[in-house]
Design an enzyme around this catalytic site. Structure first.
Site, PDB file in Angstrom:
ATOM      1  N   CYS A 169      -4.153  10.157  -6.781  1.00  0.00           N
ATOM      2  CA  CYS A 169      -3.924   9.910  -8.070  1.00  0.00           C
ATOM      3  C   CYS A 169      -5.094  10.188  -8.902  1.00  0.00           C
ATOM      4  O   CYS A 169      -4.775  10.076 -10.138  1.00  0.00           O
ATOM      5  CB  CYS A 169      -3.567   8.299  -8.196  1.00  0.00           C
TER       6      CYS A 169
ATOM      7  N   LYS B  59       1.801  -5.012   3.235  1.00  0.00           N
ATOM      8  CA  LYS B  59       2.968  -4.088   3.686  1.00  0.00           C
ATOM      9  C   LYS B  59       2.602  -2.596   3.692  1.00  0.00           C
ATOM     10  O   LYS B  59       2.340  -2.192   2.515  1.00  0.00           O
ATOM     11  CB  LYS B  59       4.033  -4.353   2.757  1.00  0.00           C
TER      12      LYS B  59
ATOM     13  N   SER C 227       3.463   4.102  -7.459  1.00  0.00           N
ATOM     14  CA  SER C 227       4.062   4.772  -8.650  1.00  0.00           C
ATOM     15  C   SER C 227       3.988   3.842  -9.839  1.00  0.00           C
ATOM     16  O   SER C 227       4.216   2.559  -9.535  1.00  0.00           O
ATOM     17  CB  SER C 227       5.622   5.399  -8.485  1.00  0.00           C
TER      18      SER C 227
ATOM     19  N   GLU D  29       3.490  13.008 -13.221  1.00  0.00           N
ATOM     20  CA  GLU D  29       2.572  13.033 -11.949  1.00  0.00           C
ATOM     21  C   GLU D  29       3.406  13.785 -10.715  1.00  0.00           C
ATOM     22  O   GLU D  29       4.468  13.516 -10.406  1.00  0.00           O
ATOM     23  CB  GLU D  29       2.286  11.648 -11.426  1.00  0.00           C
TER      24      GLU D  29
ATOM     25  N   GLU E  78      -2.843  -0.683  -9.339  1.00  0.00           N
ATOM     26  CA  GLU E  78      -3.393   0.773  -9.359  1.00  0.00           C
ATOM     27  C   GLU E  78      -2.229   1.780  -9.103  1.00  0.00           C
ATOM     28  O   GLU E  78      -1.714   2.110  -8.102  1.00  0.00           O
ATOM     29  CB  GLU E  78      -4.296   1.104  -8.168  1.00  0.00           C
TER      30      GLU E  78
ATOM     31  N   ALA F  45       0.936  -1.173  -0.074  1.00  0.00           N
ATOM     32  CA  ALA F  45       0.025  -0.147  -0.008  1.00  0.00           C
ATOM     33  C   ALA F  45       0.801   1.297  -0.006  1.00  0.00           C
ATOM     34  O   ALA F  45       1.985   1.177   0.429  1.00  0.00           O
ATOM     35  CB  ALA F  45      -0.863  -0.013   1.349  1.00  0.00           C
ATOM     36  N   PRO F  46       0.272   2.432  -0.514  1.00  0.00           N
ATOM     37  CA  PRO F  46       1.127   3.761  -0.604  1.00  0.00           C
ATOM     38  C   PRO F  46       0.549   4.521   0.604  1.00  0.00           C
ATOM     39  O   PRO F  46      -0.035   4.026   1.476  1.00  0.00           O
ATOM     40  CB  PRO F  46       0.504   4.229  -1.713  1.00  0.00           C
TER      41      PRO F  46
ATOM     42  N   ALA G  52       6.376   3.616 -11.979  1.00  0.00           N
ATOM     43  CA  ALA G  52       7.673   3.046 -12.056  1.00  0.00           C
ATOM     44  C   ALA G  52       7.885   1.794 -11.348  1.00  0.00           C
ATOM     45  O   ALA G  52       8.403   0.525 -11.690  1.00  0.00           O
ATOM     46  CB  ALA G  52       8.739   3.949 -11.729  1.00  0.00           C
ATOM     47  N   THR G  53       7.389   1.895  -9.835  1.00  0.00           N
ATOM     48  CA  THR G  53       7.355   0.679  -9.033  1.00  0.00           C
ATOM     49  C   THR G  53       6.562  -0.418  -9.439  1.00  0.00           C
ATOM     50  O   THR G  53       6.826  -1.578  -9.447  1.00  0.00           O
ATOM     51  CB  THR G  53       7.050   1.306  -7.550  1.00  0.00           C
TER      52      THR G  53
HETATM   53  P1  NDP Z   1       6.335   4.032  -4.625  1.00  0.00           P
HETATM   54  O1  NDP Z   1       5.523   3.463  -5.759  1.00  0.00           O
HETATM   55  O2  NDP Z   1       7.921   3.757  -5.113  1.00  0.00           O
HETATM   56  O3  NDP Z   1       6.144   3.246  -3.355  1.00  0.00           O
HETATM   57  C1  NDP Z   1       4.894   2.539  -2.840  1.00  0.00           C
HETATM   58  C2  NDP Z   1       5.154   1.799  -2.015  1.00  0.00           C
HETATM   59  O4  NDP Z   1       5.756   0.673  -2.680  1.00  0.00           O
HETATM   60  C3  NDP Z   1       5.743   1.799  -0.765  1.00  0.00           C
HETATM   61  O5  NDP Z   1       5.361   1.045   0.411  1.00  0.00           O
HETATM   62  C4  NDP Z   1       7.215   1.411  -1.157  1.00  0.00           C
HETATM   63  O6  NDP Z   1       8.102   1.041  -0.248  1.00  0.00           O
HETATM   64  C5  NDP Z   1       7.036   0.239  -1.982  1.00  0.00           C
HETATM   65  N1  NDP Z   1       7.947   0.013  -2.918  1.00  0.00           N
HETATM   66  C6  NDP Z   1       8.638   0.451  -3.526  1.00  0.00           C
HETATM   67  N2  NDP Z   1       9.707  -0.174  -4.200  1.00  0.00           N
HETATM   68  C7  NDP Z   1       9.381  -1.588  -4.281  1.00  0.00           C
HETATM   69  C8  NDP Z   1       9.609  -2.702  -4.726  1.00  0.00           C
HETATM   70  N3  NDP Z   1      10.583  -2.836  -5.691  1.00  0.00           N
HETATM   71  N4  NDP Z   1       9.087  -3.745  -4.304  1.00  0.00           N
HETATM   72  C9  NDP Z   1       7.953  -3.680  -3.466  1.00  0.00           C
HETATM   73  N5  NDP Z   1       7.735  -2.583  -3.102  1.00  0.00           N
HETATM   74  C10 NDP Z   1       8.146  -1.458  -3.341  1.00  0.00           C
HETATM   75  O7  NDP Z   1       6.072   5.390  -4.354  1.00  0.00           O
HETATM   76  P2  NDP Z   1       6.890   6.611  -3.578  1.00  0.00           P
HETATM   77  O8  NDP Z   1       6.489   6.405  -2.183  1.00  0.00           O
HETATM   78  O9  NDP Z   1       8.308   6.428  -3.980  1.00  0.00           O
HETATM   79  O10 NDP Z   1       6.339   8.115  -4.469  1.00  0.00           O
HETATM   80  C11 NDP Z   1       6.870   8.412  -5.490  1.00  0.00           C
HETATM   81  C12 NDP Z   1       5.895   9.004  -6.296  1.00  0.00           C
HETATM   82  O11 NDP Z   1       4.782   7.819  -6.688  1.00  0.00           O
HETATM   83  C13 NDP Z   1       4.793   9.942  -5.942  1.00  0.00           C
HETATM   84  O12 NDP Z   1       5.250  11.460  -5.899  1.00  0.00           O
HETATM   85  C14 NDP Z   1       3.486   9.605  -6.765  1.00  0.00           C
HETATM   86  O13 NDP Z   1       3.833  10.539  -7.926  1.00  0.00           O
HETATM   87  C15 NDP Z   1       3.310   8.482  -7.068  1.00  0.00           C
HETATM   88  N6  NDP Z   1       2.859   7.665  -6.116  1.00  0.00           N
HETATM   89  C16 NDP Z   1       1.325   7.270  -6.697  1.00  0.00           C
HETATM   90  C17 NDP Z   1       0.543   6.665  -5.775  1.00  0.00           C
HETATM   91  C18 NDP Z   1      -0.846   6.199  -6.381  1.00  0.00           C
HETATM   92  O14 NDP Z   1      -1.975   6.455  -5.455  1.00  0.00           O
HETATM   93  N7  NDP Z   1      -1.214   6.112  -7.540  1.00  0.00           N
HETATM   94  C19 NDP Z   1       0.556   6.578  -4.058  1.00  0.00           C
HETATM   95  C20 NDP Z   1       1.988   6.786  -3.851  1.00  0.00           C
HETATM   96  C21 NDP Z   1       2.955   7.491  -4.904  1.00  0.00           C
HETATM   97  P3  NDP Z   1       9.392   2.232   0.379  1.00  0.00           P
HETATM   98  O15 NDP Z   1       8.919   3.540   0.223  1.00  0.00           O
HETATM   99  O16 NDP Z   1      10.317   1.727   1.139  1.00  0.00           O
HETATM  100  O17 NDP Z   1      10.182   2.247  -1.422  1.00  0.00           O
END
Ligand code: NDP
Length: 511
Positions: free
Chosen positions: A301, A192, A246, A398, A267, A166-167, A248-249
């Site tokens: 989002c 997580k 995100s 974004e 999502e 989750a984010p 990318a992730t």
């Molecule tokens: P991420 O997508 O990188 O992180 C979201 C979650 O995924 C966190 O719990 C993160 O943990 C976890 N994560 C990161 N890398 C991995 C991996 N390789 N495997 C499994 N889990 C992972 O977002 P960020 O927090 O870095 O935010 C960056 C940008 O992402 C924001 O500015 C926004 O643009 C976008 N975002 C979009 C969201 C949405 O609702 N669509 C929500 C949140 C962010 P950890 O932080 O420890 O890496």
């Protein structure tokens, strides 16, 4: 490494040096991390440490997945009514601790108290109740003799252990959106939460234990992406990964999950357009745009990020939107009159500021930027750019902050083309009094949700999810429930004959 969970378990929460410590739910126990490491949790509005949570690693993840795997046979074979009962009990548990959840969510995520108490927490509980009901509604093709001499039926079966990531922008809502449909469908879950915002998820773990949710059905493990997220994604027994975050992730997770052919539910990011047609109610559109742009400090989002106004009303809209932006009250998140809180972290503030700096350096006109209160907190002011090129970074990426672009367009077709000229496709809105235009634009927009004359409302009964690089897989509604099931076709022979009429095409001669 064999680990005795009993030796690690303690009552929650304990106080160490006045900082409350929360623990993870693994199996039937509330536990610290196996290595005994703790991570500090910060209030984004004061920058003070408000709690400590376990900093887990792959060993903790393995224990959680094992617990979920062990719980799966019994949970998946409960009757839908029995699972529904547990989910309803969990919802009632959340209601009982609603005041505490509201405080935790507000201080952990830096959200204004009125947003959390009128939105996030009651909506999360409502969504959980919806899935308690949905657990009992299995829909699909009717059973019948689709092929002569055979009866075919579809079973909707749970998938197994779901790894949910989750984010930080809507911590309690995202936790429930992941837990509720998965458990309703008979799966077990390892959740997580985001490392910045784990407190309400850990509280849900305590409540799950208190209401007697069977051990291992829900497990919650805290820590970073590399330490906890990836071990969960690649764990062989996690048969589906549900991720919000995100793009990318999301792509990285999809790649990792491909190695074991696990399902993914993604999502991801958004870059929502709000289209104001020439006949729109400009006051309504401006108000809707302000709410949509600055909700949750733009960390949403579906937030309004690209406003496209038909030229005859461009200046009227821009003036009104700017006036209203100046009225947004930024500050103390515990005050009922605060409209906008801080961003979630110093990193996010730096990220948002980077987008704004680069847009200015690229010559894009900064029309208005507000101010933020003096003192601590990751505050960032409402920021309005105008007339940005469609291919500019500020129109394409974004930002996830209170930053919006307002552009004029010369026709409805141009508005649609600009709105769709983006890799994302989560949400959009169109503002018009013309019913024909409303339908035409709603059909043409390549987004998972399109609002007409509003922006943002969601409900448990309707799906939420993206097109294009905003991902796939729906949250909320019966569509989310289906995401967490797998269809199995069971075909019964009705003839009872050893040699069937069609066998000759493989073996022997026609009868
Ligand atoms: P991420 O997508 O990188 O992180 C979201 C979650 O995924 C966190 O719990 C993160 O943990 C976890 N994560 C990161 N890398 C991995 C991996 N390789 N495997 C499994 N889990 C992972 O977002 P960020 O927090 O870095 O935010 C960056 C940008 O992402 C924001 O500015 C926004 O643009 C976008 N975002 C979009 C969201 C949405 O609702 N669509 C929500 C949140 C962010 P950890 O932080 O420890 O890496």
């Amino acid at each position: 490494m064999p680990v005795n969970l009993h030796a690690l378990s303690v009552q929650a929460p304990i106080e160490v040096f006045m900082t409350p410590r929360y623990r993870m739910l693994i199996g039937s126990e509330l536990v610290p991390a196996v290595e005994g490491l703790w991570q500090s949790i910060i209030n984004p509005s004061t920058e003070e440490i408000i709690a400590e949570v376990p900093q887990a690693n792959a060993v903790d993840v393995d224990l959680a997945v094992q617990a979920a795997q062990k719980a799966f046979p019994a949970w998946s074979t409960l009757s839908p009514g029995e699972r529904s009962h547990y989910l309803w009990q969990l919802a009632q548990g959340l209601e009982k601790y609603s005041d505490e959840l509201i405080q935790l969510e507000s201080t952990n995520a830096g959200k204004p108290i009125k947003l959390v108490s009128n939105g996030d927490v009651p909506f999360a509980i409502d969504n959980l109740k919806y899935f308690a009901g949905q657990a009992r509604v299995i829909e699909g093709l009717g059973t019948g003799e689709v092929v002569g001499g055979y009866t075919s039926t579809i079973r909707r079966e749970p998938i197994g252990v779901i790894g949910s990531i989750a984010p930080w922008n809507y911590p309690i809502m995202m936790a429930i959106w992941k837990i509720a449909p998965a458990l309703a469908a008979g799966n077990t879950v390892v959740l997580k939460p985001a490392p910045q915002t784990p407190l309400t998820s850990l509280k849900i773990g305590e409540i799950a234990q208190e209401i007697g949710l069977p051990p291992g059905v829900l497990n919650i493990v805290t820590g970073g992406g590399p330490e906890v997220g990836e071990p969960l994604v690649i764990h062989p027994q996690a048969r589906m990964i549900s991720f919000t975050g995100s793009t990318a992730t999301g792509k990285r997770i999809m790649g990792l999950a491909a190695h074991k052919m696990a399902r993914v539910h993604l999502e991801l990011g958004g870059k929502a357009p709000l289209i104001v047609l020439a006949d729109a109610d400009i006051e309504a559109a401006a108000r809707g745009a302000v709410v949509g742009s600055y909700v949750n400090t733009g960390q949403d989002c579906t937030a309004v990020t690209r406003i496209l106004v038909e030229r005859p009303h461009y200046h009227h809209f821009l003036d009104r939107f700017t006036e209203l932006s100046k009225e947004v009250r930024i500050g103390d998140i515990s005050s009922e009159s605060t409209d906008m809180g801080p961003l979630v972290s110093a990193d996010q503030k730096e990220r948002v500021a980077g987008f704004v700096d680069r847009a200015q350096a690229a010559g894009i006109k900064l029309h208005y930027q507000g101010t933020v209160p003096d003192g601590p907190g990751f505050y960032y002011p409402p920021t309005i750019f105008v007339e940005a090129p469609t291919d500019s970074e500020i129109m394409q990426e974004e930002v996830f902050g209170p930053v919006v672009v307002i552009n004029p367009v010369d026709s409805v077709d141009e508005a649609i083309a600009v709105a769709n000229d983006i890799r994302y496709g989560l949400a959009a809105s169109v503002w018009t009094k013309n019913i024909h235009q409303a339908w035409k634009v709603a059909a043409a927009l390549q987004f998972g949700t399109v609002w007409v004359n509003d922006h943002l409302p969601l409900c448990a009964e309707m799906p939420h999810g993206g097109f294009k690089e905003s991902g796939f897989g729906k949250d909320l509604s019966r569509y989310a429930f289906e995401e967490y099931t797998i269809a199995k076709h069971v075909m019964f022979d009705l003839s009872g004959e050893a040699e069937k009429g069609w066998h000759f095409s493989v073996f022997g001669d026609p009868q």
